[in-house]
Design a protein around this motif. Structure first.
Motif, PDB file in Angstrom:
ATOM      1  N   ARG A  37       0.856  -1.183   0.000  1.00  0.00           N
ATOM      2  CA  ARG A  37       0.000   0.000   0.000  1.00  0.00           C
ATOM      3  C   ARG A  37       0.896   1.238   0.000  1.00  0.00           C
ATOM      4  N   ALA A  38       0.409   2.303  -0.645  1.00  0.00           N
ATOM      5  CA  ALA A  38       1.215   3.521  -0.761  1.00  0.00           C
ATOM      6  C   ALA A  38       1.551   4.073   0.619  1.00  0.00           C
ATOM      7  N   ARG A  39       2.675   4.762   0.702  1.00  0.00           N
ATOM      8  CA  ARG A  39       3.103   5.333   1.977  1.00  0.00           C
ATOM      9  C   ARG A  39       2.663   6.795   2.055  1.00  0.00           C
ATOM     10  N   GLY A  40       2.005   7.139   3.130  1.00  0.00           N
ATOM     11  CA  GLY A  40       1.554   8.518   3.318  1.00  0.00           C
ATOM     12  C   GLY A  40       2.688   9.417   3.791  1.00  0.00           C
ATOM     13  N   ARG A  41       2.392  10.723   3.887  1.00  0.00           N
ATOM     14  CA  ARG A  41       3.415  11.681   4.334  1.00  0.00           C
ATOM     15  C   ARG A  41       3.939  11.337   5.715  1.00  0.00           C
ATOM     16  N   ASP A  42       3.049  10.808   6.560  1.00  0.00           N
ATOM     17  CA  ASP A  42       3.477  10.509   7.936  1.00  0.00           C
ATOM     18  C   ASP A  42       4.127   9.124   8.043  1.00  0.00           C
ATOM     19  N   GLY A  43       4.378   8.493   6.896  1.00  0.00           N
ATOM     20  CA  GLY A  43       5.068   7.208   6.921  1.00  0.00           C
ATOM     21  C   GLY A  43       4.143   6.009   7.055  1.00  0.00           C
ATOM     22  N   THR A  44       2.877   6.236   7.395  1.00  0.00           N
ATOM     23  CA  THR A  44       1.951   5.099   7.534  1.00  0.00           C
ATOM     24  C   THR A  44       1.381   4.724   6.167  1.00  0.00           C
ATOM     25  N   PRO A  45       0.977   3.469   5.991  1.00  0.00           N
ATOM     26  CA  PRO A  45       0.403   3.076   4.700  1.00  0.00           C
ATOM     27  C   PRO A  45      -0.989   3.674   4.486  1.00  0.00           C
ATOM     28  N   LEU A  46      -1.262   4.107   3.256  1.00  0.00           N
ATOM     29  CA  LEU A  46      -2.629   4.497   2.891  1.00  0.00           C
ATOM     30  C   LEU A  46      -3.465   3.221   2.790  1.00  0.00           C
ATOM     31  N   THR A  47      -4.719   3.364   2.410  1.00  0.00           N
ATOM     32  CA  THR A  47      -5.573   2.172   2.425  1.00  0.00           C
ATOM     33  C   THR A  47      -5.376   1.271   1.202  1.00  0.00           C
ATOM     34  N   ASN A  94      -2.556  13.365   3.756  1.00  0.00           N
ATOM     35  CA  ASN A  94      -1.501  12.353   3.915  1.00  0.00           C
ATOM     36  C   ASN A  94      -0.828  11.970   2.585  1.00  0.00           C
ATOM     37  N   GLU A  95      -1.084  12.765   1.513  1.00  0.00           N
ATOM     38  CA  GLU A  95      -0.427  12.463   0.227  1.00  0.00           C
ATOM     39  C   GLU A  95       0.582  13.558  -0.137  1.00  0.00           C
ATOM     40  N   LEU A  96       0.149  14.621  -0.845  1.00  0.00           N
ATOM     41  CA  LEU A  96       1.084  15.711  -1.158  1.00  0.00           C
ATOM     42  C   LEU A  96       0.780  16.946  -0.298  1.00  0.00           C
ATOM     43  N   ALA A  97      -0.503  17.297  -0.247  1.00  0.00           N
ATOM     44  CA  ALA A  97      -1.003  18.232   0.770  1.00  0.00           C
ATOM     45  C   ALA A  97      -0.570  19.685   0.612  1.00  0.00           C
ATOM     46  N   ALA A  98      -0.011  20.083  -0.545  1.00  0.00           N
ATOM     47  CA  ALA A  98       0.317  21.502  -0.689  1.00  0.00           C
ATOM     48  C   ALA A  98      -0.962  22.334  -0.765  1.00  0.00           C
TER      49      ALA A  98
END
Ligand code: HEC
Ligand code: HEC
Length: 332
Positions: free
Chosen positions: A98-108, A144-148
């Motif tokens: 699963r993709a890794r979010g900005r905070d290092g945790t996996p997305l769904t 939790n992805e790019l978030a700009a």
């Protein structure tokens, strides 16, 4: 034999709606045609369309989108881009379950590849976004992805004189670098991502020796008793539709978005081109290898009422057939 025939007739009907009239030449009740004729029909079903040349403006937008795809200014902390997850060397996916979010945790969900999406009709595993432009806004604005955020992204890019000039060229008539043109450029780039031609395409064009015997056996299973082609048909190898293929239930999938059916956790059929480069597989990245995918379809299906009727029940493949199907998938 029965499965093989019904799968075959189903695809003829599908391609008929796409303009090919084989079903008239071979009505449902027809005898199965001899192998050489059958191959001609499959070749027409898997043939790539003529490439669509991009005009000058589209070419500029694609090139600009290619820059933006790798541009970390689209992320709040200037540390990630679309390509952090959609990595060109990994078939535009990331090698993670699963993709890794900005905070290092996996997305769904698993990061899908981005090949051959110009003709796709919906985006995301649940198909919740109708266009590439609308999809591109989501990672830029999701925490939790790019978030700009779109406003910040546009302001940062506008501050770059060279980039501003490229936007002005790609979007003539627009007085400033707009949020919409960022999304348009990203989408233009994504539409240009066509999977490279492979030995399978050479076979489709008529080179009978392009696939070895094992790969050809795998192809015969794919279009025959495996029933794979009923969903993974056409040159992109997807029906652009949504199905429950009997994986463990861990996500409501399409049932949670408009257009879905309550109680059916269906997911978009991924195109299979370049599939050897995009492990791990499925919406949840739960199958690590192509061997695991084949084992899933041949023996590990979870039976429930929502299981797609097109999934072959009790698919029985011996070790050689499993290896052949995997070998075929690697030619895509
Ligand atoms: C944190 C990792 C990550 C980043 C960064 C990211 N994506 Fe994705 N992308 C994903 C995941 C995971 C999915 C599937 C999510 C789902 O289906 O719910 C996805 C899905 C997509 C899809 C849908 C593909 C299909 O076949 O339906 C497209 C198109 C896409 N992303 C483009 C982009 C673009 C453009 C950017 C940059 C603006 C971007 N992504 C940034 C992880 C990421
Ligand atoms: C009923 C339609 C259907 C049939 C039949 C079917 N598939 Fe699939 N396939 C799907 C869907 C839908 C997914 C995504 C499922 C998910 O993630 O929940 C998928 C996923 C896959 C993947 C993973 C691709 C990726 O990028 O993650 C592979 C490989 C695959 N199928 C191969 C096959 C093979 C080989 C067969 C035949 C044995 C087959 N499929 C039969 C619909 C189908």
């Amino acid at each position: 034999m029965l499965n093989r025939l019904s799968g075959f007739v189903l695809v003829l009907a599908l391609s008929a709606s796409g303009g090919v009239v084989w079903s008239q030449a071979l009505p449902r009740s027809a005898e199965q045609p001899p192998p050489a004729d059958r191959d001609q029909i499959w070749r027409s079903i898997f043939a790539r369309p003529q490439p669509r040349p991009a005009d000058a403006l589209e070419t500029k937008r694609q090139a600009l989108g290619a820059l933006l795809f790798f541009d970390k200014r689209l992320s709040r902390d200037n540390d990630r881009s679309c390509a952090t997850c959609h990595q060109p060397d990994n078939g535009y996916s990331d090698g993670e379950p699963r993709a890794r979010g900005r905070d290092g945790t996996p997305l769904t969900r698993n990061t899908p590849h981005l090949f051959n999406l110009a003709d796709a009709t919906s985006f995301y595993w649940d198909g919740r976004e109708p266009t590439l432009e609308q999809q591109a806004r989501v990672p830029i604005t999701t925490d939790n992805e790019l978030a700009a955020g779109m406003e910040t992204a546009a302001a940062r890019l506008s501050a770059d004189g060279e980039l501003r000039a490229r936007f002005a060229e790609a979007f003539p008539g627009e007085t400033e670098l707009s949020e919409m043109s960022i999304l348009d450029a990203l989408a233009a780039f994504e539409r240009s991502l066509v999977s490279p031609e492979t030995r399978f395409d050479a076979w489709v064009r008529g080179d009978a020796d392009a696939l070895d015997e094992t790969e050809l056996l795998g192809f015969r299973i794919f279009v025959g008793k495996g029933g794979c082609v009923s969903c993974h048909g056409g040159w992109r190898m997807t029906d652009d539709s949504f199905h429950d293929v009997g994986l463990p239930l861990n996500d409501p999938g399409r049932s949670a978005v408009p257009g879905g059916v309550a109680g059916i956790a269906a997911f978009k059929t991924p195109g299979l081109r370049q599939v050897s480069k995009t492990a791990p597989y499925m919406h949840d990245g739960s199958l690590a290898t192509l061997d695991a995918v084949v084992d899933h379809y041949a023996g590990n299906l979870i039976r429930r009422p929502s299981l797609s009727p097109n999934v072959v029940r009790d698919l029985d493949l011996d070790d050689g057939e499993r290896a052949a199907l995997v070998a075929f998938l690697k030619t895509l």
